[in-house]
Design a protein around this motif. Structure first.
Motif, mmCIF file in Angstrom:
data_model
loop_
_atom_site.group_PDB
_atom_site.id
_atom_site.type_symbol
_atom_site.label_atom_id
_atom_site.label_comp_id
_atom_site.label_asym_id
_atom_site.label_seq_id
_atom_site.Cartn_x
_atom_site.Cartn_y
_atom_site.Cartn_z
ATOM 1 N N ASP A 23 -76.581 3.799 -53.891
ATOM 2 C CA ASP A 23 -76.242 3.073 -55.112
ATOM 3 C C ASP A 23 -74.733 2.903 -55.244
ATOM 4 O O ASP A 23 -74.248 1.840 -55.638
ATOM 5 N N GLU A 24 -73.969 3.940 -54.909
ATOM 6 C CA GLU A 24 -72.520 3.830 -54.978
ATOM 7 C C GLU A 24 -71.997 2.844 -53.931
ATOM 8 O O GLU A 24 -71.108 2.039 -54.207
ATOM 9 N N LEU A 25 -72.579 2.874 -52.737
ATOM 10 C CA LEU A 25 -72.182 1.918 -51.700
ATOM 11 C C LEU A 25 -72.506 0.487 -52.129
ATOM 12 O O LEU A 25 -71.731 -0.432 -51.864
ATOM 13 N N ASP A 26 -73.621 0.293 -52.821
ATOM 14 C CA ASP A 26 -73.964 -1.032 -53.326
ATOM 15 C C ASP A 26 -72.928 -1.525 -54.340
ATOM 16 O O ASP A 26 -72.578 -2.709 -54.366
ATOM 17 N N ALA A 143 -86.111 -6.218 -50.908
ATOM 18 C CA ALA A 143 -84.800 -6.663 -51.400
ATOM 19 C C ALA A 143 -83.936 -5.512 -51.893
ATOM 20 O O ALA A 143 -82.718 -5.567 -51.830
ATOM 21 N N GLU A 144 -84.573 -4.441 -52.356
ATOM 22 C CA GLU A 144 -83.817 -3.292 -52.876
ATOM 23 C C GLU A 144 -83.544 -2.229 -51.800
ATOM 24 O O GLU A 144 -82.966 -1.201 -52.072
ATOM 25 N N GLY A 145 -83.967 -2.494 -50.567
ATOM 26 C CA GLY A 145 -83.705 -1.541 -49.483
ATOM 27 C C GLY A 145 -84.901 -0.642 -49.239
ATOM 28 O O GLY A 145 -85.998 -0.949 -49.684
ATOM 29 N N PRO A 146 -84.719 0.401 -48.480
ATOM 30 C CA PRO A 146 -83.462 1.037 -48.101
ATOM 31 C C PRO A 146 -82.756 0.292 -46.966
ATOM 32 O O PRO A 146 -83.388 -0.222 -46.053
ATOM 33 N N PHE A 147 -81.431 0.242 -47.067
ATOM 34 C CA PHE A 147 -80.599 -0.379 -46.050
ATOM 35 C C PHE A 147 -79.810 0.687 -45.307
ATOM 36 O O PHE A 147 -79.608 1.781 -45.815
ATOM 37 N N TYR A 148 -79.353 0.311 -44.134
ATOM 38 C CA TYR A 148 -78.478 1.173 -43.335
ATOM 39 C C TYR A 148 -77.052 0.703 -43.579
ATOM 40 O O TYR A 148 -76.739 -0.473 -43.387
ATOM 41 N N TYR A 149 -76.180 1.599 -44.029
ATOM 42 C CA TYR A 149 -74.792 1.278 -44.365
ATOM 43 C C TYR A 149 -73.864 1.825 -43.296
ATOM 44 O O TYR A 149 -73.985 2.987 -42.890
ATOM 45 N N PHE A 150 -72.923 0.990 -42.881
ATOM 46 C CA PHE A 150 -71.982 1.406 -41.844
ATOM 47 C C PHE A 150 -70.631 0.747 -42.068
ATOM 48 O O PHE A 150 -70.459 -0.043 -42.997
ATOM 49 N N PHE A 151 -69.670 1.110 -41.238
ATOM 50 C CA PHE A 151 -68.345 0.487 -41.323
ATOM 51 C C PHE A 151 -67.817 0.228 -39.925
ATOM 52 O O PHE A 151 -68.266 0.840 -38.947
ATOM 53 N N LEU A 152 -66.891 -0.703 -39.841
ATOM 54 C CA LEU A 152 -66.228 -1.042 -38.591
ATOM 55 C C LEU A 152 -64.723 -1.042 -38.829
ATOM 56 O O LEU A 152 -64.257 -1.559 -39.854
ATOM 57 N N GLU A 153 -63.997 -0.457 -37.882
ATOM 58 C CA GLU A 153 -62.535 -0.477 -37.914
ATOM 59 C C GLU A 153 -62.068 -1.205 -36.675
ATOM 60 O O GLU A 153 -62.549 -0.926 -35.566
ATOM 61 N N ARG A 154 -61.138 -2.148 -36.852
ATOM 62 C CA ARG A 154 -60.645 -2.923 -35.718
ATOM 63 C C ARG A 154 -60.083 -1.960 -34.671
ATOM 64 O O ARG A 154 -59.267 -1.107 -34.989
ATOM 65 N N ALA A 155 -60.557 -2.111 -33.436
ATOM 66 C CA ALA A 155 -60.084 -1.272 -32.340
ATOM 67 C C ALA A 155 -58.622 -1.620 -32.055
ATOM 68 O O ALA A 155 -58.264 -2.805 -32.043
ATOM 69 N N PRO A 156 -57.782 -0.622 -31.813
ATOM 70 C CA PRO A 156 -56.360 -0.883 -31.611
ATOM 71 C C PRO A 156 -56.086 -1.828 -30.443
ATOM 72 O O PRO A 156 -55.138 -2.585 -30.474
ATOM 73 N N GLU A 157 -56.944 -1.814 -29.441
ATOM 74 C CA GLU A 157 -56.728 -2.656 -28.264
ATOM 75 C C GLU A 157 -57.335 -4.044 -28.401
ATOM 76 O O GLU A 157 -57.290 -4.843 -27.485
ATOM 77 N N SER A 158 -57.893 -4.363 -29.563
ATOM 78 C CA SER A 158 -58.536 -5.653 -29.758
ATOM 79 C C SER A 158 -57.534 -6.793 -29.622
ATOM 80 O O SER A 158 -56.502 -6.797 -30.286
ATOM 81 N N PRO A 159 -57.841 -7.780 -28.754
ATOM 82 C CA PRO A 159 -56.904 -8.884 -28.541
ATOM 83 C C PRO A 159 -56.979 -9.970 -29.609
ATOM 84 O O PRO A 159 -56.152 -10.860 -29.629
ATOM 85 N N HIS A 160 -57.953 -9.904 -30.509
ATOM 86 C CA HIS A 160 -58.149 -10.962 -31.496
ATOM 87 C C HIS A 160 -57.322 -10.727 -32.745
ATOM 88 O O HIS A 160 -56.971 -9.602 -33.071
ATOM 89 N N ALA A 161 -57.068 -11.784 -33.451
ATOM 90 C CA ALA A 161 -56.307 -11.707 -34.697
ATOM 91 C C ALA A 161 -57.089 -10.931 -35.737
ATOM 92 O O ALA A 161 -58.314 -10.898 -35.717
#
Length: 169
Positions: A23-26, A143-161
């Protein structure tokens, strides 16, 4: 909750060692800005929020590192490390790879990864220039889930903007 508060709370929860409330993540999700597929191209290191979802911990067991979005038509959802520590796209686990689309989720169009071989969608919102919040959605999930919540952090070596370079004020 405003966007600034959502970003701050997201960072606190991301570092939390233990259960996190869906609920907090939502609430955080609702306050964050949508992102376009072209803005998230690159390599991303992933992590999960432990909400009690059946997938909690399973990606770690598979050696999941993160995701790579080479182009909107070339997305690798399950970048994993082998026994030698080398990265590879785990096509077997993902039953193929994926592509990026703009899909409406909870009333907002946002970047979404559509898996090739599974009825699974990963929706993304921008936390800051180098961080995305993700919600995995799948066929058959209410529609109300349960959903899987995750995060992504740009990899330091990523060549993209980086995605939009808005300040995380």
């Amino acid at each position: 909750m405003n966007e600034h508060e959502a970003r701050a709370r997201f960072q606190e929860l991301r570092k939390k060692d233990g259960p996190v409330s869906a609920d907090e993540l939502d609430g955080i999700w609702a306050a964050l800005a949508p992102v376009r597929p072209e803005e998230i191209l690159g390599e991303w290191k992933g992590g999960e929020f432990r909400t009690g979802h059946p997938l909690d911990g399973m990606l770690d067991e598979a050696g999941w590192y993160g995701k790579t979005f080479s182009s909107v038509h070339d997305a690798k959802p399950l970048m994993c490390r082998n026994e030698a520590g080398e990265l590879y796209s785990n096509r077997e686990l993902g039953q193929g790879e994926a592509s990026l689309w703009t899909v409406e989720f909870r009333g907002e169009p946002t970047a979404t990864m559509v898996y090739d071989g599974r009825p699974v969608l990963d929706h993304f919102k921008q936390v800051d220039a180098a961080t995305l919040m993700g919600i995995m959605n799948a066929k058959g999930v209410p529609a109300e889930g349960p959903f899987y919540y995750f995060f992504l952090e740009r990899a330091p070596e990523s060549p993209h903007a980086s995605p939009r370079s808005e300040e995380a004020s």
